[in-house]
Design an enzyme around this catalytic site. Structure first.
Site, short mmCIF file in Angstrom:
data_model
loop_
_atom_site.label_atom_id
_atom_site.label_comp_id
_atom_site.label_asym_id
_atom_site.label_seq_id
_atom_site.Cartn_x
_atom_site.Cartn_y
_atom_site.Cartn_z
N THR A 125 0.82 -1.21 0.00
CA THR A 125 0.00 0.00 0.00
C THR A 125 0.86 1.27 0.00
O THR A 125 1.92 1.32 0.63
CB THR A 125 -0.91 0.00 1.24
OG1 THR A 125 -1.66 -1.21 1.24
CG2 THR A 125 -1.86 1.18 1.26
N GLU A 126 0.36 2.29 -0.71
CA GLU A 126 1.04 3.61 -0.77
C GLU A 126 -0.01 4.70 -0.53
O GLU A 126 -1.22 4.43 -0.61
CB GLU A 126 1.67 3.80 -2.15
CG GLU A 126 2.75 2.76 -2.44
CD GLU A 126 3.40 2.94 -3.81
OE1 GLU A 126 3.01 3.87 -4.56
OE2 GLU A 126 4.32 2.17 -4.10
N PHE A 155 0.74 2.47 5.99
CA PHE A 155 -0.02 1.50 6.82
C PHE A 155 0.66 0.14 6.83
O PHE A 155 0.00 -0.89 6.60
CB PHE A 155 -1.45 1.31 6.31
CG PHE A 155 -2.29 2.54 6.20
CD1 PHE A 155 -2.18 3.58 7.11
CD2 PHE A 155 -3.25 2.66 5.19
CE1 PHE A 155 -3.00 4.71 7.01
CE2 PHE A 155 -4.07 3.78 5.08
CZ PHE A 155 -3.93 4.81 5.98
N ILE A 156 1.96 0.10 7.06
CA ILE A 156 2.67 -1.18 6.98
C ILE A 156 2.76 -1.81 8.38
O ILE A 156 3.43 -1.29 9.28
CB ILE A 156 4.08 -0.99 6.35
CG1 ILE A 156 3.95 -0.28 4.99
CG2 ILE A 156 4.81 -2.32 6.23
CD1 ILE A 156 2.98 -0.94 4.00
N ARG A 266 -27.02 -12.26 33.86
CA ARG A 266 -27.70 -10.97 34.04
C ARG A 266 -29.22 -11.18 34.05
O ARG A 266 -29.77 -11.80 33.13
CB ARG A 266 -27.31 -10.05 32.87
CG ARG A 266 -28.11 -8.78 32.76
CD ARG A 266 -27.60 -7.72 33.68
NE ARG A 266 -28.34 -6.48 33.49
CZ ARG A 266 -28.39 -5.52 34.39
NH1 ARG A 266 -27.74 -5.65 35.54
NH2 ARG A 266 -29.07 -4.42 34.16
N GLN A 334 -25.01 -5.15 22.09
CA GLN A 334 -26.44 -5.03 22.39
C GLN A 334 -26.84 -5.94 23.54
O GLN A 334 -27.56 -5.52 24.45
CB GLN A 334 -27.24 -5.37 21.12
CG GLN A 334 -28.65 -4.80 21.11
CD GLN A 334 -28.64 -3.27 21.11
OE1 GLN A 334 -27.65 -2.64 20.76
NE2 GLN A 334 -29.74 -2.70 21.55
N GLY A 338 -25.56 -1.49 28.46
CA GLY A 338 -24.59 -0.46 28.87
C GLY A 338 -23.23 -1.05 29.18
O GLY A 338 -22.19 -0.44 28.90
N GLU A 361 -6.02 -6.18 3.84
CA GLU A 361 -5.87 -7.32 2.92
C GLU A 361 -7.02 -7.34 1.91
O GLU A 361 -7.50 -8.39 1.50
CB GLU A 361 -5.73 -8.64 3.70
CG GLU A 361 -4.51 -8.58 4.61
CD GLU A 361 -3.89 -9.92 4.93
OE1 GLU A 361 -4.18 -10.90 4.25
OE2 GLU A 361 -3.10 -9.96 5.88
C1 LIG Z 1 -4.27 -1.27 10.43
C2 LIG Z 1 -3.91 -1.47 9.00
C3 LIG Z 1 -2.91 -2.37 8.67
C4 LIG Z 1 -2.51 -2.51 7.34
N1 LIG Z 1 -1.44 -3.32 7.04
C5 LIG Z 1 -0.93 -3.32 5.76
C6 LIG Z 1 0.30 -3.98 5.47
O1 LIG Z 1 0.92 -4.62 6.33
N2 LIG Z 1 0.79 -3.89 4.20
C7 LIG Z 1 0.16 -3.21 3.21
O2 LIG Z 1 0.65 -3.17 2.09
N3 LIG Z 1 -1.02 -2.56 3.47
C8 LIG Z 1 -1.57 -2.59 4.72
N4 LIG Z 1 -2.73 -1.90 5.00
C9 LIG Z 1 -3.39 -1.19 3.93
C10 LIG Z 1 -4.74 -1.78 3.55
O3 LIG Z 1 -4.57 -2.98 2.85
C11 LIG Z 1 -5.51 -0.70 2.75
O4 LIG Z 1 -5.90 0.28 3.70
C12 LIG Z 1 -6.71 -1.26 2.03
O5 LIG Z 1 -6.32 -2.11 0.98
C13 LIG Z 1 -7.61 -0.16 1.46
O6 LIG Z 1 -6.90 0.82 0.77
P1 LIG Z 1 -7.13 2.36 1.16
O7 LIG Z 1 -7.06 2.48 2.64
O8 LIG Z 1 -6.22 3.17 0.35
O9 LIG Z 1 -8.62 2.66 0.76
P2 LIG Z 1 -9.14 3.09 -0.71
O10 LIG Z 1 -8.61 2.15 -1.73
O11 LIG Z 1 -8.95 4.54 -0.88
O12 LIG Z 1 -10.71 2.78 -0.54
C14 LIG Z 1 -11.62 3.65 0.09
C15 LIG Z 1 -13.03 3.07 -0.10
O13 LIG Z 1 -13.33 2.97 -1.49
C16 LIG Z 1 -13.69 1.65 -1.83
N5 LIG Z 1 -13.24 1.34 -3.19
C17 LIG Z 1 -12.01 1.51 -3.73
N6 LIG Z 1 -11.98 1.06 -4.99
C18 LIG Z 1 -13.23 0.59 -5.25
C19 LIG Z 1 -13.84 -0.02 -6.39
N7 LIG Z 1 -13.15 -0.27 -7.52
N8 LIG Z 1 -15.16 -0.36 -6.31
C20 LIG Z 1 -15.86 -0.13 -5.18
N9 LIG Z 1 -15.33 0.44 -4.07
C21 LIG Z 1 -14.03 0.77 -4.11
C22 LIG Z 1 -13.01 0.79 -0.79
O14 LIG Z 1 -13.63 -0.48 -0.66
C23 LIG Z 1 -13.16 1.66 0.45
O15 LIG Z 1 -14.45 1.46 0.97
C24 LIG Z 1 -3.17 -1.79 6.32
C25 LIG Z 1 -4.21 -0.91 6.65
C26 LIG Z 1 -4.56 -0.74 7.97
C27 LIG Z 1 -5.64 0.25 8.30
#
Ligand SMILES: Cc1cc2nc3c(=O)[nH]c(=O)nc-3n(C[C@H](O)[C@H](O)[C@H](O)COP(=O)(O)OP(=O)(O)OC[C@H]3O[C@@H](n4cnc5c(N)ncnc54)[C@H](O)[C@@H]3O)c2cc1C
Length: 380
Positions: A125-126, A155-156, A266, A334, A338, A361
């Site tokens: 991810t970038e 987010f690595i 409860r 639920q 509370g 993922e």
């Molecule tokens: C705690 C955490 C740990 C992570 N660990 C890793 C890691 O170890 N290595 C790594 O490489 N990455 C990691 N990630 C990254 C993670 O895999 C991404 O956050 C994820 O794939 C979503 O990408 P994004 O956050 O850029 O969301 P975006 O791609 O910007 O998506 C935003 C929204 O748009 C929707 N969307 C996007 N494209 C489409 C489409 N074509 N059709 C319909 N809906 C769409 C998505 O489903 C989402 O609801 C991690 C993220 C978190 C939060």
């Protein structure tokens, strides 16, 4: 080679006791302090957890997928941050190397990964490439016997602890075919690690930015051929999605047990909550969701062990299990009323923890796209 059944059941027994006796009492502390105690990490090393999926010849336990998901299920019964300690070594951080590495690459790294001395991370991810992961911009430019790696990963997981990254970077044309995978030691000059992000849940598991500033990565560290990196990453994620789905099932089972225990104890209107049919409906729906998710996970793991591609199955298992554990966690809040909303019972913490499973993922929407693509391609 699967472990013999007795040895495997002994491992499951040990894990079950470790989760119940060592990890569950620490859930609140880890949630507050955002750190898993070093003593626990050491015990995990001694149990061989970092090497669950690493072949025996490289010092791991070499579990089959059906066995690995059973272990993941057990770790679901506590805060998922504990599993993350060794999760990248077992899954996304190591499997590119296991699947596509040369003998020399495997000999150099896998024993340390299996023992937990080396922590690995998966860097796909970038900032501008999330769901559209084939659009990565991190660039690896060939320069003699090195590639010069530049770019930012976001987010690595475990980046602040990692000594080895599997990095997907662009070596060629736009799109998936221009991406290659590299093993990048964290101590190469030009590798920078950001501060851990503050997040909604799963405190104790850290994610950071990783920056590469003209990092000289030896050509010998490329995984597979140039242009194979995206395909490797997707195969790694197929497997990772199944593992995550198993964790979701374990957490759902834990939440159902907590719900049932609370509903039995409860009392309102002179009776235990468990006597009210509207409470029973929430328990029944949670149980059915979770049984269905478990069946999907076990079936898909068996298929993978028999050598089938599980792209569709892993996406379906992850989609269903992550969505269903979200529903179960919501019902658990639920049923507790509370008490589910305040911190004492830990239900609100698990509610926050499970939200991530629908995002990383591959988001639920991406799983839907994969399931539809594969189903249409297979003619239904
Ligand atoms: C705690 C955490 C740990 C992570 N660990 C890793 C890691 O170890 N290595 C790594 O490489 N990455 C990691 N990630 C990254 C993670 O895999 C991404 O956050 C994820 O794939 C979503 O990408 P994004 O956050 O850029 O969301 P975006 O791609 O910007 O998506 C935003 C929204 O748009 C929707 N969307 C996007 N494209 C489409 C489409 N074509 N059709 C319909 N809906 C769409 C998505 O489903 C989402 O609801 C991690 C993220 C978190 C939060």
């Amino acid at each position: 080679m699967p472990l013999d059944p007795e040895t495997f059941e002994a491992l499951i027994d040990t894990v079950r006791r470790f989760v119940a006796e060592r990890l569950r009492p620490l859930e609140a502390q880890v949630g507050d302090e955002d750190e898993v105690p070093q003593e626990i990490v050491r015990e995990m090393r001694e149990m061989g957890l970092f090497g669950l999926s690493i072949p025996e010849e490289y010092g791991g336990l070499g579990l089959t997928m059906a066995e690995e998901v059973r272990v993941a299920l057990e770790f679901g019964r506590t805060s998922p941050a504990f599993r993350s300690v060794f999760g990248t070594n077992v899954g996304i951080g190591s499997q590119g190397l296991v699947m596509a590495g040369t003998d020399a690459q495997k000999r150099a790294w896998l024993p340390g990964i299996a023992s937990g001395e080396v922590i690995t991370s998966f860097a796909l991810t970038e900032p501008d490439a999330g769901s559209d992961s084939a659009s990565v911009r991190t660039r690896a430019a060939a320069d003699g016997d090195v590639y010069r790696l530049s770019g930012t990963k976001r987010f690595i997981t475990n980046a602040d602890k990692a000594s080895l990254f599997t990095v997907m970077a662009r070596t060629g044309e736009a799109g998936a075919r221009g991406v290659s995978a590299f093993l990048v030691p964290a101590d190469l000059p030009g590798v920078g690690i950001g501060k851990p992000e503050r997040k909604m849940g799963q405190q104790g598991a850290h994610v950071c930015d990783v920056t590469f500033d003209d990092v000289p990565v030896p050509v010998a560290n490329r995984l597979g051929k140039e242009g194979e990196g995206f395909r490797i990453a997707m195969r790694v994620l197929d497997r990772g999605r199944l593992h995550i789905a198993a964790v979701c099932v374990g957490i759902a089972e834990r939440l159902i047990a907590d719900m049932v225990a609370y509903a039995a104890e409860r009392r309102q209107f002179g009776k235990p909550l468990a006597d009210f049919q509207l409470i029973q409906a929430m328990i029944a729906d949670s149980k059915t969701d979770t049984m269905a998710a478990r069946a999907l996970v076990m079936d898909s793991a068996g298929l993978m062990d028999r050598g089938s591609s599980i792209t569709l199955e892993a996406a379906a298992a992850k989609y269903f299990a992550s969505e269903s554990v979200g529903r179960v966690a919501d019902r658990a809040v639920q049923v507790f009323g509370g008490a589910g909303y305040v911190a004492d019972h830990g239900i609100e913490r698990l509610y926050r923890d499970v939200r991530l499973f629908r995002i990383y993922e591959g988001t639920s929407q991406i799983q839907q796209l994969v399931i539809a693509r594969e189903t249409i391609r297979n003619g239904g």
